[in-house]
Design a protein around this motif. Structure first.
Motif, PDB file in Angstrom:
ATOM      1  N   THR A  71     -33.874 -37.255  12.199  1.00 29.52           N
ATOM      2  CA  THR A  71     -33.880 -35.935  12.832  1.00 29.52           C
ATOM      3  C   THR A  71     -32.978 -34.998  12.039  1.00 29.52           C
ATOM      4  O   THR A  71     -31.901 -35.389  11.590  1.00 29.52           O
ATOM      5  N   ASP A  72     -33.452 -33.771  11.876  1.00 24.90           N
ATOM      6  CA  ASP A  72     -32.668 -32.779  11.142  1.00 24.90           C
ATOM      7  C   ASP A  72     -31.650 -32.121  12.069  1.00 24.90           C
ATOM      8  O   ASP A  72     -31.486 -32.528  13.220  1.00 24.90           O
ATOM      9  N   ASP A  73     -30.982 -31.069  11.585  1.00 27.44           N
ATOM     10  CA  ASP A  73     -29.943 -30.394  12.365  1.00 27.44           C
ATOM     11  C   ASP A  73     -30.472 -29.744  13.633  1.00 27.44           C
ATOM     12  O   ASP A  73     -29.727 -29.541  14.587  1.00 27.44           O
ATOM     13  N   GLU A  74     -31.772 -29.413  13.652  1.00 31.02           N
ATOM     14  CA  GLU A  74     -32.365 -28.791  14.838  1.00 31.02           C
ATOM     15  C   GLU A  74     -32.945 -29.827  15.806  1.00 31.02           C
ATOM     16  O   GLU A  74     -33.581 -29.471  16.798  1.00 31.02           O
ATOM     17  N   GLY A  75     -32.804 -31.105  15.478  1.00 29.98           N
ATOM     18  CA  GLY A  75     -33.321 -32.166  16.343  1.00 29.98           C
ATOM     19  C   GLY A  75     -34.795 -32.476  16.117  1.00 29.98           C
ATOM     20  O   GLY A  75     -35.386 -33.229  16.877  1.00 29.98           O
ATOM     21  N   GLU A  76     -35.379 -31.903  15.071  1.00 31.68           N
ATOM     22  CA  GLU A  76     -36.781 -32.152  14.747  1.00 31.68           C
ATOM     23  C   GLU A  76     -36.899 -33.351  13.805  1.00 31.68           C
ATOM     24  O   GLU A  76     -36.027 -33.570  12.966  1.00 31.68           O
ATOM     25  N   GLU A  77     -37.992 -34.105  13.932  1.00 30.91           N
ATOM     26  CA  GLU A  77     -38.221 -35.219  13.024  1.00 30.91           C
ATOM     27  C   GLU A  77     -38.466 -34.687  11.612  1.00 30.91           C
ATOM     28  O   GLU A  77     -39.152 -33.687  11.432  1.00 30.91           O
ATOM     29  N   ALA A  78     -37.881 -35.387  10.631  1.00 34.34           N
ATOM     30  CA  ALA A  78     -38.003 -34.969   9.230  1.00 34.34           C
ATOM     31  C   ALA A  78     -37.909 -36.209   8.344  1.00 34.34           C
ATOM     32  O   ALA A  78     -37.319 -37.215   8.726  1.00 34.34           O
ATOM     33  N   PRO A  79     -38.489 -36.144   7.131  1.00 39.46           N
ATOM     34  CA  PRO A  79     -38.372 -37.273   6.199  1.00 39.46           C
ATOM     35  C   PRO A  79     -36.995 -37.272   5.524  1.00 39.46           C
ATOM     36  O   PRO A  79     -36.433 -36.213   5.242  1.00 39.46           O
ATOM     37  N   PHE A  80     -36.481 -38.476   5.278  1.00 42.52           N
ATOM     38  CA  PHE A  80     -35.210 -38.637   4.584  1.00 42.52           C
ATOM     39  C   PHE A  80     -35.383 -39.655   3.466  1.00 42.52           C
ATOM     40  O   PHE A  80     -35.856 -40.769   3.713  1.00 42.52           O
ATOM     41  N   SER A  81     -35.000 -39.269   2.242  1.00 40.69           N
ATOM     42  CA  SER A  81     -34.966 -40.225   1.134  1.00 40.69           C
ATOM     43  C   SER A  81     -33.697 -41.050   1.323  1.00 40.69           C
ATOM     44  O   SER A  81     -32.609 -40.500   1.459  1.00 40.69           O
ATOM     45  N   SER A  82     -33.858 -42.378   1.336  1.00 43.27           N
ATOM     46  CA  SER A  82     -32.729 -43.258   1.603  1.00 43.27           C
ATOM     47  C   SER A  82     -32.658 -44.348   0.543  1.00 43.27           C
ATOM     48  O   SER A  82     -33.676 -44.928   0.181  1.00 43.27           O
ATOM     49  N   VAL A  83     -31.436 -44.626   0.063  1.00 44.82           N
ATOM     50  CA  VAL A  83     -31.224 -45.653  -0.956  1.00 44.82           C
ATOM     51  C   VAL A  83     -30.013 -46.495  -0.548  1.00 44.82           C
ATOM     52  O   VAL A  83     -28.948 -45.951  -0.236  1.00 44.82           O
ATOM     53  N   TRP A  84     -30.188 -47.807  -0.569  1.00 48.97           N
ATOM     54  CA  TRP A  84     -29.099 -48.759  -0.350  1.00 48.97           C
ATOM     55  C   TRP A  84     -28.855 -49.418  -1.704  1.00 48.97           C
ATOM     56  O   TRP A  84     -29.780 -49.965  -2.301  1.00 48.97           O
ATOM     57  N   SER A  85     -27.623 -49.375  -2.192  1.00 46.78           N
ATOM     58  CA  SER A  85     -27.304 -49.898  -3.519  1.00 46.78           C
ATOM     59  C   SER A  85     -26.248 -50.985  -3.400  1.00 46.78           C
ATOM     60  O   SER A  85     -25.281 -50.854  -2.642  1.00 46.78           O
ATOM     61  N   ILE A  86     -26.423 -52.076  -4.177  1.00 48.67           N
ATOM     62  CA  ILE A  86     -25.510 -53.210  -4.157  1.00 48.67           C
ATOM     63  C   ILE A  86     -25.192 -53.592  -5.596  1.00 48.67           C
ATOM     64  O   ILE A  86     -26.099 -53.850  -6.390  1.00 48.67           O
ATOM     65  N   SER A  87     -23.921 -53.623  -5.932  1.00 45.42           N
ATOM     66  CA  SER A  87     -23.487 -54.111  -7.235  1.00 45.42           C
ATOM     67  C   SER A  87     -23.370 -55.628  -7.129  1.00 45.42           C
ATOM     68  O   SER A  87     -22.911 -56.149  -6.114  1.00 45.42           O
ATOM     69  N   THR A  88     -23.795 -56.349  -8.170  1.00 47.87           N
ATOM     70  CA  THR A  88     -23.755 -57.813  -8.132  1.00 47.87           C
ATOM     71  C   THR A  88     -22.933 -58.370  -9.289  1.00 47.87           C
ATOM     72  O   THR A  88     -23.105 -59.512  -9.682  1.00 47.87           O
ATOM     73  N   MET A  89     -22.018 -57.565  -9.820  1.00 45.84           N
ATOM     74  CA  MET A  89     -21.251 -57.940 -11.011  1.00 45.84           C
ATOM     75  C   MET A  89     -20.001 -58.746 -10.657  1.00 45.84           C
ATOM     76  O   MET A  89     -19.480 -58.651  -9.547  1.00 45.84           O
ATOM     77  N   SER A  90     -19.505 -59.470 -11.651  1.00 41.10           N
ATOM     78  CA  SER A  90     -18.235 -60.189 -11.506  1.00 41.10           C
ATOM     79  C   SER A  90     -17.100 -59.181 -11.589  1.00 41.10           C
ATOM     80  O   SER A  90     -17.300 -58.025 -12.005  1.00 41.10           O
ATOM     81  N   ASP A  91     -15.886 -59.600 -11.240  1.00 38.90           N
ATOM     82  CA  ASP A  91     -14.728 -58.705 -11.328  1.00 38.90           C
ATOM     83  C   ASP A  91     -14.521 -58.223 -12.763  1.00 38.90           C
ATOM     84  O   ASP A  91     -14.182 -57.061 -12.996  1.00 38.90           O
ATOM     85  N   GLU A  92     -14.746 -59.102 -13.730  1.00 35.31           N
ATOM     86  CA  GLU A  92     -14.600 -58.746 -15.141  1.00 35.31           C
ATOM     87  C   GLU A  92     -15.635 -57.685 -15.541  1.00 35.31           C
ATOM     88  O   GLU A  92     -15.308 -56.704 -16.222  1.00 35.31           O
ATOM     89  N   GLU A  93     -16.872 -57.876 -15.128  1.00 32.91           N
ATOM     90  CA  GLU A  93     -17.927 -56.905 -15.442  1.00 32.91           C
ATOM     91  C   GLU A  93     -17.640 -55.562 -14.782  1.00 32.91           C
ATOM     92  O   GLU A  93     -17.870 -54.508 -15.383  1.00 32.91           O
ATOM     93  N   LEU A  94     -17.128 -55.588 -13.550  1.00 30.35           N
ATOM     94  CA  LEU A  94     -16.765 -54.340 -12.870  1.00 30.35           C
ATOM     95  C   LEU A  94     -15.653 -53.611 -13.623  1.00 30.35           C
ATOM     96  O   LEU A  94     -15.716 -52.388 -13.785  1.00 30.35           O
ATOM     97  N   ALA A  95     -14.657 -54.346 -14.084  1.00 24.26           N
ATOM     98  CA  ALA A  95     -13.544 -53.740 -14.831  1.00 24.26           C
ATOM     99  C   ALA A  95     -14.057 -53.117 -16.122  1.00 24.26           C
ATOM    100  O   ALA A  95     -13.660 -52.008 -16.491  1.00 24.26           O
ATOM    101  N   ASN A  96     -14.963 -53.827 -16.818  1.00 18.03           N
ATOM    102  CA  ASN A  96     -15.553 -53.268 -18.040  1.00 18.03           C
ATOM    103  C   ASN A  96     -16.363 -52.003 -17.742  1.00 18.03           C
ATOM    104  O   ASN A  96     -16.313 -51.037 -18.499  1.00 18.03           O
ATOM    105  N   GLN A  97     -17.096 -52.018 -16.665  1.00 21.69           N
ATOM    106  CA  GLN A  97     -17.921 -50.886 -16.274  1.00 21.69           C
ATOM    107  C   GLN A  97     -17.077 -49.672 -15.959  1.00 21.69           C
ATOM    108  O   GLN A  97     -17.402 -48.550 -16.334  1.00 21.69           O
ATOM    109  N   GLU A  98     -15.962 -49.883 -15.255  1.00 17.59           N
ATOM    110  CA  GLU A  98     -15.073 -48.779 -14.868  1.00 17.59           C
ATOM    111  C   GLU A  98     -14.325 -48.208 -16.072  1.00 17.59           C
ATOM    112  O   GLU A  98     -14.027 -47.020 -16.117  1.00 17.59           O
ATOM    113  N   SER A  99     -14.020 -49.067 -17.061  1.00 19.46           N
ATOM    114  CA  SER A  99     -13.282 -48.589 -18.235  1.00 19.46           C
ATOM    115  C   SER A  99     -14.174 -47.751 -19.156  1.00 19.46           C
ATOM    116  O   SER A  99     -13.680 -47.001 -19.984  1.00 19.46           O
ATOM    117  N   GLN A 100     -15.472 -47.892 -19.048  1.00 17.30           N
ATOM    118  CA  GLN A 100     -16.404 -47.130 -19.899  1.00 17.30           C
ATOM    119  C   GLN A 100     -16.602 -45.821 -19.289  1.00 17.30           C
ATOM    120  O   GLN A 100     -16.918 -44.923 -19.102  1.00 17.30           O
TER     121      GLN A 100
END
Length: 187
Positions: free
Chosen positions: A158-187
């Motif tokens: 529902t939008d701000d006026e309470g009407e039905e509306a389409p919403f693009s929705s994305v659920w994202s999950i990182s599956t990296m190790s702590d080392e891979e995450l650290a490398n990713q953040e440093s880049q």
């Protein structure tokens, strides 16, 4: 003759009672079905996907939720490490699986990336391997390792006026190790 009249009267009462019971049941079923079809579902930003690897499990909130054509504020991307020989299991609630949805699996070798489309009501679970066989066209013999998984769908909210509306929705999950995450953040 009095007994015959009483028998007919009793039979008529039984038939009428049966008809009334059938009508009441039919009306109840129709009303319930109408209510079930018209009740509002959860708003897309409140819907969670369950991700698990072995005994470890997390609830994943949407990374992006917005109406098409509007700017999407980004959310948090949780991390759930998936080893090379492990499998990521995703369980989607009915609020997603009753619509068309897709899964994008991103590996550390782009040639191994995969996208699967699922029709409405087709399934509510997905298994994604932590690594896949080496790509023939690649110079490397290493098995591509899973880095990120995204589930996306266009859902009704529902939008701000309470009407039905389409919403693009994305659920994202990182599956990296702590080392891979650290490398990713440093880049």
């Amino acid at each position: 003759m009095a007994t015959r009249k009483q028998a007919r009267k009793q039979t008529l009462i039984q038939v009428l009672a049966l008809l009334i019971a059938v009508v009441v049941i039919v009306v109840a079923v129709v009303l319930f079905q109408s209510w079930a079809n018209n009740r509002p579902g959860a708003h897309p930003e409140d819907i969670r996907v369950t991700a698990s690897v072995g005994e470890e499990s997390i609830e994943v909130a949407p990374y992006l939720v917005c109406m098409p054509g509007t700017e999407c504020p980004e959310g948090e991307v949780p991390n759930l490490y998936v080893g090379e020989d492990e499998t990521l299991n995703l369980e989607l609630p009915d609020d997603i699986s009753r619509y068309q949805w897709q899964v994008l699996s991103i590996y550390d070798n782009p040639a191994a990336n995969d996208e699967t489309l699922h029709g409405p009501g087709e399934t509510n679970t997905v298994e994604i391997p932590g690594s896949v066989d080496p790509i023939e066209a690649s110079d490397s013999e290493d098995r591509p390792h899973l880095m990120v998984v995204e589930v996306s769908a266009v859902l009704v909210g529902t939008d701000d006026e309470g009407e039905e509306a389409p919403f693009s929705s994305v659920w994202s999950i990182s599956t990296m190790s702590d080392e891979e995450l650290a490398n990713q953040e440093s880049q």
